[in-house]
Design an enzyme around this catalytic site. Structure first.
Site, short mmCIF file in Angstrom:
data_model
loop_
_atom_site.label_atom_id
_atom_site.label_comp_id
_atom_site.label_asym_id
_atom_site.label_seq_id
_atom_site.Cartn_x
_atom_site.Cartn_y
_atom_site.Cartn_z
N HIS A 126 0.85 -1.19 0.00
CA HIS A 126 0.00 0.00 0.00
C HIS A 126 0.88 1.24 0.00
O HIS A 126 1.83 1.33 0.77
CB HIS A 126 -0.91 0.02 1.24
CG HIS A 126 -1.73 1.27 1.32
ND1 HIS A 126 -2.87 1.44 0.58
CD2 HIS A 126 -1.54 2.44 2.00
CE1 HIS A 126 -3.37 2.64 0.82
NE2 HIS A 126 -2.58 3.26 1.67
N ASP A 167 -15.40 2.56 7.48
CA ASP A 167 -14.39 3.51 7.01
C ASP A 167 -15.00 4.51 6.04
O ASP A 167 -14.68 5.70 6.08
CB ASP A 167 -13.22 2.77 6.36
CG ASP A 167 -12.24 3.77 5.75
OD1 ASP A 167 -11.66 4.55 6.53
OD2 ASP A 167 -12.09 3.81 4.52
N ARG A 176 -15.00 12.81 8.18
CA ARG A 176 -13.69 13.47 8.37
C ARG A 176 -13.44 14.50 7.28
O ARG A 176 -12.90 15.58 7.53
CB ARG A 176 -12.57 12.43 8.36
CG ARG A 176 -12.55 11.56 9.61
CD ARG A 176 -11.66 10.33 9.39
NE ARG A 176 -10.30 10.70 9.07
CZ ARG A 176 -9.46 9.92 8.37
NH1 ARG A 176 -9.84 8.73 7.95
NH2 ARG A 176 -8.25 10.33 8.12
N SER A 195 -7.86 3.87 9.18
CA SER A 195 -8.63 3.84 7.92
C SER A 195 -7.92 2.94 6.90
O SER A 195 -8.52 2.03 6.32
CB SER A 195 -8.76 5.27 7.40
OG SER A 195 -9.11 5.30 6.05
N LYS A 249 -8.92 -1.39 5.82
CA LYS A 249 -9.21 -1.86 4.45
C LYS A 249 -8.21 -2.92 4.01
O LYS A 249 -8.55 -3.90 3.36
CB LYS A 249 -9.21 -0.67 3.49
CG LYS A 249 -10.44 0.21 3.68
CD LYS A 249 -10.39 1.45 2.82
CE LYS A 249 -9.34 2.42 3.29
NZ LYS A 249 -9.54 3.81 2.96
N1 URA Z 1 -6.20 7.04 2.74
C1 URA Z 1 -7.14 6.33 3.40
O1 URA Z 1 -7.54 5.27 2.97
N2 URA Z 1 -7.62 6.84 4.55
C2 URA Z 1 -7.21 8.00 5.08
O2 URA Z 1 -7.67 8.38 6.12
C3 URA Z 1 -6.24 8.74 4.38
C4 URA Z 1 -5.75 8.23 3.21
#
Ligand code: URA
Length: 436
Positions: free
Chosen positions: A82, A161, A168, A183, A187
């Site tokens: 990631h 999320d 947010r 977050s 995922k």
């Molecule tokens: N990418 C994400 O998936 N979540 C965040 O909070 C910031 C960047």
């Protein structure tokens, strides 16, 4: 339990436990906790922070708000990568097939571009027919049969999320390390991975502008993953100028094909090789990082990574003929050079500005619901430290008559050409390494 008491506890700097976090998050999804209570809690986290136990608990709650994909039927150690997001960051495209070709299964659930950063899904969708919306059973089957599958977040994956991020986004609580880390990790952990390599970008085009904040984000995510029994490595990498020579969806696919043919720009190849090597070590295929580098470099040279990309394209309903015929990829109708106003040295690049220039041409999104034009983007001719002549092209816009004047102005502001003899030392591409 009352939302009020949990908000008050965090507001006053207390530590909240997993049951309390579950009460808030499940309550948000069921409607028992209101958006304004949740956002008050998020703002309290923004100012008071969270300790490691709290961030891990929040991640676990968000992860289990949806399903965790079961990849037990896939042999081998499943490893993903990631990136926290950059400009011109197309690394997943050559990396995923290269790692799969070396024998490590790569389950990859990616995101779309937003603001100045691009998204893997948008890039892949510039390949005619390529589908990133495959149902989870297909995802499981393709990871098993092809060794890799690249899809988008489905509604079953970490639904909390999505709700939280939307809140947010409108309450100035995105740039908060515990919230970013939970977050991202909720995922990634839902993908069914055993191990994860994180590319944490630092610099003018990154979320994290300083090494200190990037290190803190990396350490937080590594701790979350390790706390859940995953093997984790984070690399801090420079994002002081765009990666490679192209920014924009179809343009980045073409550049990725170059890498898969054993060519491509030095930084793009280096990131692919280094992150790939880390993945092979975590996946138990390479004995150490040097061995990993050799294996990845070899599969980029011998065509096996390219062949694997063809199989992935085909399996995801795309037109694999793009491998041999790049004219099948969409191309913008217009070209315009943005030229250096004076002779001098490129001493600074505002990568975020470059990313926004591509966005205003239509290549990215200002808001999540915007559509992208896969054809448009930027071809970058100069790098930090280069000496340029007056009138020399800095960047060529590939455009469709949308946002051109705005993009030109942004590129002119983003590339600082100095004629007073200043020198510049670009940051090393690879910085710290943080492992579990
Ligand atoms: N990418 C994400 O998936 N979540 C965040 O909070 C910031 C960047």
């Amino acid at each position: 339990m009352r939302a009020y008491d949990i908000i008050q506890k965090k507001r006053d700097g207390g530590v909240v436990d997993e049951d309390q976090l579950r009460f808030l998050i499940d309550g948000l999804l069921s409607g028992l906790v209101s958006d304004y209570q949740l956002t008050a809690f998020l703002m309290a986290v923004y100012f008071r922070g969270m300790n490691e136990g709290e961030v891990t608990a929040l991640t676990r709650v968000m992860l289990h708000s949806g399903i965790v994909v079961d990849l037990a039927g896939v042999r081998g150690i499943k490893v993903d990568k990631h990136s926290t997001g950059g400009v011109g960051d197309k690394i997943s495209l050559p990396l995923a097939p290269a790692v799969a070709a070396c024998g490590v299964p790569v389950p990859m659930i990616s995101g779309r571009g937003l603001g100045h950063t691009g998204g893997t899904l948008d890039k892949l969708e510039s390949i005619p027919g390529f589908r990133v919306d495959l149902p989870l059973p297909d995802y499981q089957r393709l990871v098993r049969e092809v060794g890799c599958c690249l899809i988008g977040q489905t509604k079953e994956v970490a639904p909390a999320d999505k709700r939280l991020y939307a809140l947010r986004d409108v309450t100035a609580t995105v740039d908060c390390i515990p919230l970013i880390a939970s977050s991202i990790m909720s995922k990634k952990l839902a993908e069914g991975i055993d191990a994860l390599v994180l590319d944490v970008k630092v610099g003018s085009g990154a979320f994290m502008k300083t090494t200190t904040s990037a290190r803190q984000l990396a350490q937080t995510m590594v701790a979350i993953g390790a706390g859940m029994g995953k093997r984790m490595v984070a690399r801090l990498t420079a994002m002081d100028e765009p990666i490679g020579r192209f920014v924009g969806n179809a343009l980045e696919v073409k550049e990725s094909l170059d890498v898969l043919e054993g060519k491509g720009p030095k930084d793009t190849v280096a990131l692919t090789v280094e992150l790939g090597a880390e993945m092979l070590v975590l996946g138990g295929v390479a004995k150490d990082i040097d061995d990993g580098r050799v294996r990845i470099a070899r599969c980029l040279q011998d065509g096996s990574a390219r062949e694997r990309f063809g199989r992935i394209i085909e399996a995801q309903h795309g037109d694999r003929r793009v491998l041999d015929d790049r004219s099948l990829l969409p191309a913008a109708p217009g070209r315009l050079d943005v030229k250096a106003a004076r002779k001098g040295r490129v001493v600074a690049v505002d990568s975020e500005g470059v990313g926004i220039a591509s966005m205003v041409l239509g290549g990215g999104r200002a808001r999540a619901e915007d559509r992208v034009d896969h054809r448009v983007g930027l071809e970058i001719h100069v790098r930090l430290g280069d000496v340029v002549e007056a009138g020399q092209p800095l960047v060529t816009l590939h455009h469709a008559d949308v946002g051109v004047d705005d993009a030109v102005a942004r590129i002119q502001r983003a590339y600082v050409v100095d004629d007073r003899g200043l020198s510049v030392t670009p940051a090393a591409l690879f910085g710290e390494r943080i492992a579990s």
